[in-house]
Structures are given as C-alpha cells and as structure tokens.
Design an enzyme around this catalytic site. Structure first.
Site, PDB file in Angstrom:
ATOM      1  N   GLU A   1       0.832  -1.202   0.000  1.00  0.00           N
ATOM      2  CA  GLU A   1       0.000   0.000   0.000  1.00  0.00           C
ATOM      3  C   GLU A   1       0.875   1.263   0.000  1.00  0.00           C
ATOM      4  OE1 GLU A   1      -3.825  -1.989   2.317  1.00  0.00           O
ATOM      5  OE2 GLU A   1      -2.319  -0.907   3.477  1.00  0.00           O
TER       6      GLU A   1
ATOM      7  N   GLU B   1      -6.324  -8.208  -0.419  1.00  0.00           N
ATOM      8  CA  GLU B   1      -6.854  -8.213   0.951  1.00  0.00           C
ATOM      9  C   GLU B   1      -8.321  -7.828   0.900  1.00  0.00           C
ATOM     10  OE1 GLU B   1      -4.714  -5.711   3.663  1.00  0.00           O
ATOM     11  OE2 GLU B   1      -2.743  -6.415   2.975  1.00  0.00           O
TER      12      GLU B   1
ATOM     13  N   TRP C   1      -7.992 -11.200   4.627  1.00  0.00           N
ATOM     14  CA  TRP C   1      -6.988 -10.794   5.608  1.00  0.00           C
ATOM     15  C   TRP C   1      -7.315 -11.447   6.952  1.00  0.00           C
ATOM     16  CZ3 TRP C   1      -2.309  -9.034   5.518  1.00  0.00           C
ATOM     17  CH2 TRP C   1      -1.731  -8.541   6.679  1.00  0.00           C
TER      18      TRP C   1
END
Length: 584
Positions: free
Chosen positions: A194, A323, A363
């Site tokens: 990210e 995720e 996740w």
C-alpha cells in the site's frame, strides 16, 4: 556479450511482447503454462498469512529512515512481534483443510538486510521465507510473495526519493526472484503493497513515481530469467485503492503477454468493515430491517467490481484482490444477527470476486474480540481453532460461485427524451457548475416522467453529493431514485460505490413537487462529481423497441430489461439502436 546472446536466444524462441529484455539465464517455460487470467480464476479461496512475516519489533520513523524503540534486537524473532506464534506447516494444513487453495505471504524484507548499500537480504531470513513457501507448495497451494511494510518506499512516492528507492527495490527483487527462479507457475510475485502519503488521493507526482516502482519490479524479476520470465507478476494500484488505479495506473511494459495482474484491496465500506468506533453494524439491503445499514451496499459492490473488470480483466490483465475482510464488531443485544450479517457481507464479496474472475485473499491477522483490527479466523495460538466460523462459512459459500463469461451492467438504462444540458463540468458547490433548468422545461412532466441525470464520479474527492433544489428559493427538492426517497441530496457512491464510472440516474418526483417545478424550475449543484448530461424523459420508458431485425451492429447492446450487455450471445434477442434484434 552474455546479454546479447540472451537477446538472440529469446528472438529465436519467438518471445512476444512490446520489447525484449536481457536475462541472467535463458527463459524457461517448463511448468509455466498458466496465464494470469487463469491463475486468478484458479484461486477459489485465498488466505493471507497476516501479522507474521511482515511484523516488526519497533516503530518505523520516516525522518531517520530507521526503526526506533526497538524491543527485540534479534530480528529473526520479529515474525512473532505482533503476537502470533511462528508459522508452522500444521497451520497451513489447517488452512487447506478449510477449503483455501492459495496463500498470500506478506513479507517485510528491508528490516532484514545485512548491507543497506547493496540491500543484501539476511540468508537466514530468506531461508525462512523459502521454508514457508515450500510448505505451501508441498500442500499444492498457490502462493503470492510480496514486499510489505517497506515504509522507506511505501511512504515516499515522490520524485526526491525516486531514484534511491528504485535502486533499492530493484536490488531486493533481483535477490528474491533469483532465489525462487526455478519454482513453477503456482508461485506469483507481488511487487509492492500500500504505497501512499497519509492515505490521501494521489497527486500526479505520486502516480508517476508509483508507476515507475511497478515497472522497476517487473524489469527486475523478468531480468533474472528462467521461469521468472513467464511468472505471473502482480502490480499494485496506488494505496491499493481500485478507484485510484482506474484513474492513474499505467500497466507496466512486459516482454511476455498475458502474465500481468493488478492488485487492489477491498475493505468497503470502511465505516462498516473497519469495526472502528462509530461503525455501522449492518451492511446490505437484505439486512435493512435489522437496523441502520452502511452506505455502499450490494449494488455498490457489483458496480465497482464491474468497473474493475472492464478496466483490466476484459483487457487480458488479471485482477487480484490481495486483501479483504470485516473486523469483528457487534453489540451485546445484536451479536447473533450482526455475525450473520458479517457472514453475508463476506459471502457477497467473495461471490462477486469469483463471478468476475478475481483472485481474492481474506486478511486474517489471528486477532479476536470486538472492535477494530479483529480480522481473525484461525486462532494460531490454539491449534488453528476457527474462532469466527460465520466468517469462514461466508467465504466458503461465496467461493462456490462460478466465473461468468458475461456480466450484465446494472442500472445503466438508456432513456429517450429531450436533452436540456450536455457537457462535462465539475460540481464543487459554489466553485463549480450550478445548473438552472427553467420551469418551461417541465411542461408535460408527470409522475411517470423522469429527470435523467448522468454523472461521472471523481474518486479523488472525499465525498460526493448530487443536490436538487427548487428553483428560486434553493430549498431542498424531494425526489425518488430506484424507489428510495431523498430530501434534496443523493450520494452516487453510497449507491454505486466509489469508482471512476459514469452513472445514469433516473429521478422521479411526486405530484406536489412537479407542480412546484412547473412554476419555479430546478437547480442542480453538488460536489465530487462531473455533470455530463441532463435529459427529461416524459414517457419514463427505456428506448422504444421497434420491429424485429437481424444485425451485427457494434452499437451498445441492451437486454429487454434495458440493461447493457457486454457480450451478447448469438441467437438471443436484444435492443440495438432502439430496435429489437436477434444477435448473430
């Protein structure tokens, strides 16, 4: 000379793609028959080994570029720093027994280098990652290995750090790729995680640097040759936000066709999934009778995934939802119903992913309780006991959905009528367009008529609002969209989700409001949107169906319910250019 010979060798093999690349060893296609689209569709249930190899026993400090307040100097122990025990093969066996056939392994590498100038990875750490990958493959599970929490890079998608970070990223991936060069096509690499600056929308600079990071990753891996030349590689959208990616991602140049995937993460709507204070406890219209439901329900999920599919999947680029999840959160009196709702949410998300051909990895940080960051499914401290069976059941049920070759677009009916305004202007309250539709335009308007407003979302905006006001006094104008009542304000992203898509919104009014519009007219303003068209459809009907014909026209195709069809089937009846046709 070695690089020249390799290039000549590749030319003799007939390597396809935009360009050829010199490699350390000759490309080896043995066991690499699966392209990226097939690889993604083969992930029936994906699981993230969260809070394990990406953990750290210290606090990262951007200013110094180091970890501070380190409580364990032995970095070999950092795998357990966030509360989970060391990963074992028995854990992975339990994951597979539950139906998962793919594992995403987030890995922190930068904290385990022995020579920062060369970014030399500690051999012991490399061996540990390799051990876990080998266990997964022994169990015949697909695997994704990434770089995760490399904050020296993830926090700095900026020109001032670009060259240094490109060098370090390249060095890391050349080592990782070389170690796994002989592994078969079940193993995929994901270059980053990210990348973001304070979770804000990306600037042009951020997008440019992010795209260069992705390209450097691809170049580094392909350059090692062997099976890596054909391996599925996963690149990331900015902050793993799909909307930012649809706006700013440039898919890297790749010497090999059909081996590229794009990754996004999905915790939407965040004010439901995060479980933070003030979060909604229910999601989806199916649960609206249970309590207040979060915005962005089933329709938003479907629309966003269709936009993602059109942007990448339908162009031959696989999609990986690296995720997703919902943090366990509930109230004392509503716990059972709220657990049922979390199961429903996960079932819907996985079902949509499967339907669209996306690889989806839940996740799981093995953290349990009530509130934020409680994404646990398997309790790694207690023999992999499933502590949240409703979450697992939702995933399992959603995973039974089959891939659909065709996806019909929802809610995009084409209306006939009189266009009263057309353009492409931003709605930004007083700084943007404030459109006045005169009262005369509503002559003949009745409760079966529709004001059809077409808007294009600005995903970089923090929110969006389409506001209708009674002309003359700017007071709220009540209206109806899809059977739901609104008092002057409507948020497209709450209904359709956040994307870069264009949406056709048919608006109805009651008779009392219509009488006012015929006297005072209407103002349209708002925020976070671009207004592109306003049409008045007196009949309120979709395009008129004329006598049947047979055609191969390339014009947009609709089914008999007015829904656009991406891939019409031969022999079926559709509407093309306002005519009822049999597609041949």
């Amino acid at each position: 000379m070695k690089q020249l010979l390799t290039l000549l060798f590749m030319a003799c093999l007939g390597v396809s793609g935009a360009w050829a690349q010199a490699t350390d060893v000759a490309p080896d296609a043995t066991g690499m028959d699966t392209d990226a689209l097939t690889w993604a569709r083969n992930v029936k249930m994906g699981w993230c080994l969260g809070n394990a190899l990406e953990s750290s026993a210290g606090t990262w400090d951007d200013a110094s570029g180091t970890y501070i307040n380190v409580w364990d100097q032995n970095r070999a122990n950092w795998e357990t720093a966030w509360g989970n025990p060391k990963t074992t093969k028995a854990m992975l066996q339990a994951v597979k027994a539950a139906g998962f056939n793919a594992v995403r392994i987030p890995v922190l590498w930068g904290a385990h280098v022995t020579n920062e100038a060369e970014m030399t990875i500690d051999p012991a750490w490399m061996a540990r990652v390799k051990e876990i990958v080998d266990w997964c493959l022994d169990l015949d599970m697909m695997v994704v290995v990434n770089t995760h929490h490399e904050l020296w890079l993830e926090h700095f998608p900026v020109f001032s750090r670009q060259e240094a970070n490109l060098r370090k990223l390249t060095a890391l991936w050349r080592q990782i790729a070389t170690t796994f060069r002989d592994y078969d096509g079940r193993l995929a690499f994901a270059g980053l995680n990210e990348v973001q600056v304070n979770w804000q929308a990306p600037t042009a600079e951020n997008n440019t640097v992010m795209n260069r990071y992705n390209q450097a990753f691809v170049d580094a891996v392909r350059g090692t040759g062997g099976k890596n030349y054909y391996r599925v590689l996963v690149v990331q959208t900015y902050s793993c936000n799909p909307s930012y990616g649809m706006q700013g991602l440039e898919v890297p140049n790749d010497p090999v066709e059909g081996r590229m995937a794009v990754e996004f993460h999905y915790y939407n709507p965040y004010n439901y999934c995060s479980g933070a204070a003030g979060s909604y406890y229910y999601w989806g219209k199916a649960f609206e009778s249970a309590g207040n439901i979060a915005p962005e329900g089933e329709t938003a999920l479907q629309n966003v995934f269709r936009e993602i599919r059109k942007t990448w999947h339908e162009k031959g680029i696989a999609v990986v939802m690296g995720e997703y999840g919902v943090s366990c959160h509930y109230t004392t009196n509503g716990k059972a119903k709220q657990e049922e709702n979390m199961k429903y949410y996960l079932k819907c998300v996985v079902s949509e992913a499967r339907k669209n051909g996306f690889a989806a990895f839940v996740w799981d940080n093995s953290s349990f309780g009530n509130g934020s960051e409680k994404y646990g499914i398997f309790d790694r401290k207690n023999n992999m006991n499933v502590r949240t069976p409703y979450m697992l059941e939702g995933i399992q049920e959603g995973a039974e959905t089959a891939y659909q070759e065709e996806i019909e677009e929802q809610g995009q009916q084409d209306y006939e009528g009189t266009t009263v305004w057309q353009g492409d202007q931003v709605l930004s309250w007083g700084d943007g367009l404030q459109l006045n539709i005169p009262a005369s335009k509503f002559a003949g308007f009745d409760t079966n008529s529709r004001l059809v407003v077409t808007v294009r979302q600005n995903p970089a905006a923090s929110y969006d609002d389409l506001q209708l006001c009674k002309g003359g006094d700017w007071s709220a104008c009540p209206f109806v969209v899809d059977g739901n009542n609104y008092q002057g304000d409507f948020s497209p992203r709450n209904v359709y989700g956040t994307s870069s898509g264009t949406y056709i919104i048919p608006i109805a009014f009651n008779q009392t409001t219509i009488n006012t519009l015929k006297q005072k007219g209407l103002y349209i303003q708002g925020y976070g949107l671009y207004l592109t068209r306003v049409l008045i459809s007196i009949s309120g009907q979709t395009s008129i169906i004329l006598p049947q014909a047979s055609t191969n026209a390339d014009a947009p195709v609709y089914n008999l319910s007015g829904q656009r069809v991406a891939r019409p089937q031969r022999g079926h009846i559709y509407v093309v250019n306002g005519r009822k046709v049999i597609k041949n």
